[in-house]
Every structure is written in structure tokens, then in C-alpha cells.
Scaffold this active site. Structure first.
Site, PDB file in Angstrom:
ATOM      1  N   ASP A   1      -5.173  19.363 -41.599  1.00 22.03           N
ATOM      2  CA  ASP A   1      -4.626  19.196 -40.258  1.00 22.03           C
ATOM      3  C   ASP A   1      -3.627  18.050 -40.319  1.00 22.03           C
ATOM      4  O   ASP A   1      -3.995  16.912 -40.611  1.00 22.03           O
ATOM      5  CB  ASP A   1      -5.771  18.875 -39.288  1.00 22.03           C
ATOM      6  CG  ASP A   1      -5.265  18.706 -37.862  1.00 22.03           C
ATOM      7  OD1 ASP A   1      -4.801  19.693 -37.287  1.00 22.03           O
ATOM      8  OD2 ASP A   1      -5.325  17.575 -37.338  1.00 22.03           O
TER       9      ASP A   1
ATOM     10  N   GLU B   1      -1.901  23.849 -41.418  1.00 23.81           N
ATOM     11  CA  GLU B   1      -1.429  24.272 -40.112  1.00 23.81           C
ATOM     12  C   GLU B   1       0.088  24.220 -40.085  1.00 23.81           C
ATOM     13  O   GLU B   1       0.685  23.229 -40.498  1.00 23.81           O
ATOM     14  CB  GLU B   1      -1.989  23.337 -39.059  1.00 23.81           C
ATOM     15  CG  GLU B   1      -1.826  23.876 -37.697  1.00 23.81           C
ATOM     16  CD  GLU B   1      -3.068  23.634 -36.886  1.00 23.81           C
ATOM     17  OE1 GLU B   1      -3.299  24.381 -35.952  1.00 23.81           O
ATOM     18  OE2 GLU B   1      -3.808  22.694 -37.208  1.00 23.81           O
TER      19      GLU B   1
ATOM     20  N   ASP C   1     -10.116  15.683 -35.389  1.00 25.82           N
ATOM     21  CA  ASP C   1      -9.216  16.112 -36.461  1.00 25.82           C
ATOM     22  C   ASP C   1      -9.954  16.811 -37.601  1.00 25.82           C
ATOM     23  O   ASP C   1      -9.469  17.792 -38.159  1.00 25.82           O
ATOM     24  CB  ASP C   1      -8.429  14.914 -36.997  1.00 25.82           C
ATOM     25  CG  ASP C   1      -7.553  14.296 -35.919  1.00 25.82           C
ATOM     26  OD1 ASP C   1      -7.124  15.044 -35.020  1.00 25.82           O
ATOM     27  OD2 ASP C   1      -7.326  13.078 -35.963  1.00 25.82           O
TER      28      ASP C   1
END
Ligand SMILES: [Zn+2]
Length: 306
Positions: free
Chosen positions: A88, A172, A252
Site C-alpha cells: 500500500d 495498488e 494501512d
């Protein structure tokens, strides 16, 4: 060959390419022989793995010369690893891995701000067209080149470590252009996510690893990674939360675990049905950037907004 030329309006690099027909030669004493130029001393960054088919000489804005060779190589797969990782990317941390590792954002540009500011001010005081102005231009370019070099070096070290340790890497996909139009532009560009994911991608191909980007509209920060419950949007101030199923999540790390799960599902279904959930527009409240950027909202996750 044609004379050196500027290849982009956006930067100040000049380049010239010599192909085999131009009879360039790497000499045994480590020098590079170029037609009409002569024998050049080269500081080699590595030994050439094969006979080069061409060489490009680049002069960058800071007045440094680089020789870039085209060589034929083969991919060297690393021994298989049974680890997989989801990543992430964000601004509070540069990257959070699904195993819980948090990589702090190094902020190379921010750290160099004072020096750059001083050099830019000195430059602006010089008269146009003067020799002193040209010297000041080179000083500014050198300072910027140093920031870029440091960032690239850091990204290479991190990406190599991630690729070496994991058989599959899922990241991502961030909407960088959308974010870069906001107040956060400097931080976004300083992070350099795009070059980082591109580096991961080519290293994965070179070393026989799997790499995939996860669609930016997957609600990775809203889903409980333990039970899969979609818990609804959360303001950015919420750094950790507890799902009704009892699982406590770091925002996160939870997102990174969901990236990993989405990546696994996608790679398993690579030749079958589309399993990615339908796009879910992020809430403006969650995005925390200006209203017009609602479409790029997912990518704003993990960014503190004052
Ligand atoms: Zn849950």
C-alpha cells in the site's frame, strides 16, 4: 551520425547514438573509442555482459556525460520464494507491506529545499545571457540531479529487496496525475511512486517474479481483511479500527493485506472470470482532497489532511 540534439523540451539533456556501423569500440584498457571524438576514459558502473550493439552518449543538464550501452541479456530467475506481498503506497509512509513492515518516506526533495532555494535565488539575480548565469544554471541542475540520484538509488535498494524476498508482488495502482494537481503535488512527486512501481515491474520480469497492479477503485481500506466485511468509508484521521468480527486493524496494514488478497484472486483468475469487484467510488469525506478530485479519491488514502 547526426550531431547531438536535445530530445525533449522538458529537460536539458542532449544525446547522440553510435551504432555498430559508426565503429565505436570498447578498448581492452577500459576506454571507449568514439569516431571523431577519440578515446574516452569511462567510469564503468558494471562490466558489460555481452558485446554492445550501440552506445548512446548523454549529456545531462548538470553537464555530466553518460554512456548507455545496448546489450543482449537473458533473464536470470532467482530461486523460488514462498512469500507473497501486497504493498500500500501512501504519504504518511512511503510503503506499507502486508507483513506489517512500514517504510518511512525519505522526502529527498524536502530535505534539499533550503539549498535549492538558495541556488535558485542566486540564479535569479544573474543577468540574462551572462556567463555567471550559465554557471548558476549548472549549480541548480547539479543540486536537482543529486536529489534525483539519491531517490533513484534508494528506490533501487528497496525494490530489489522486495523482489528478492517475494515470489509475487501486488501494488495498488495510484492515480498520480490526479493527486499531483492538488496541494500535495510536491510530496507526491517527491515520493516517486510511478518510477518505483515501474522498477518493481521490470525487476519482477527479470528475476522471474509475479507482479500485478490492483485497480485503484478496490475499497482496500474499507474492507476487513479478516472476515471480508465492507465496513464503509473511514475518514483519514482513523488510523486504526476494530471490525465487528473482533479483528483490530491498522489502517494501512489492513489495506496492504487486502491488496495482497486482491492480487492473488486476480492472478488465479487470469484466464477465467473477472473477479474484481465493481468500481466503488470513494467518499469525498474519505478522500480529503478538493471536490473535483473525487474520482481519484482512492489514491489519496493514507495522506494526512490538515
Ligand atoms: Zn472483520
Amino acid at each position: 551520425m547526426a550531431p547531438p540534439r536535445f530530445r525533449s523540451r522538458k529537460d536539458n539533456r542532449q544525446a547522440i547514438r553510435f551504432t555498430a556501423n559508426a565503429r565505436f569500440k570498447v578498448l581492452d584498457n577500459g576506454r571507449l573509442r568514439l569516431p571523431k571524438i577519440g578515446d574516452l576514459t569511462v567510469r564503468w558502473s558494471r562490466t558489460l555482459p555481452a558485446e554492445p550493439s550501440s552506445v548512446t552518449i548523454i549529456r545531462d543538464a548538470a553537464g555530466r556525460y553518460f554512456a548507455s550501452f545496448v546489450v543482449q541479456t537473458t533473464d536470470q530467475p532467482l530461486p523460488a520464494s514462498d512469500c507473497e506481498v501486497g504493498i500500500d503506497l501512501g504519504l504518511t509512509h512511503f510503503a506499507v507491506l502486508s507483513d506489517g513492515t512500514k517504510v518511512a518516506a525519505p522526502k529527498f526533495l524536502r530535505r534539499a529545499t533550503r539549498k535549492l532555494r538558495r541556488l535558485h535565488k542566486a540564479l535569479s539575480r544573474k543577468q540574462k545571457g551572462s556567463a555567471n548565469r550559465n554557471k548558476a544554471v549548472i549549480k541548480v541542475a547539479k543540486a536537482h540531479a543529486r536529489v534525483a540520484d539519491t531517490r533513484r538509488d534508494w528506490q533501487h535498494k528497496l525494490s530489489t529487496a522486495i523482489i528478492r524476498d517475494n515470489q509475487a508482488v501486488y501494488v495498488e495502482d495510484l492515480c498520480v496525475t490526479g493527486l499531483a494537481r492538488t496541494k500535495l503535488a510536491k510530496s507526491v512527486h517527491d515520493a516517486g511512486w510511478a518510477s518505483f512501481t515501474a522498477t518493481l515491474e521490470y525487476k519482477a520480469a527479470r528475476y522471474g517474479r509475479t507482479f500485478a497492479r490492483i485497480g485503484r477503485f478496490a475499497p482496500t481500506s474499507q474492507t476487513c481483511s479478516t472476515c471480508g466485511r465492507l465496513d464503509g468509508p473511514k475518514p483519514l484521521s482513523v488510523r486504526s479500527w476494530t471490525c465487528p468480527c473482533g479483528a483490530a486493524h491498522d489502517r494501512d496494514v489492513n489495506a496492504a493485506i487486502n491488496v495482497l488478497a486482491a492480487g492473488r484472486a486476480e492472478s488465479l483468475n487470469a484466464c477465467g472470470a473477472q473477479v474484481r469487484p465493481a468500481p466503488v467510488p470513494a467518499q469525498r469525506r474519505e478522500a480529503g482532497i478538493h471536490p473535483g478530485a473525487a474520482r481519484s479519491a482512492r489514491s489519496a488514502e493514507g495522506i494526512p489532511v490538515r
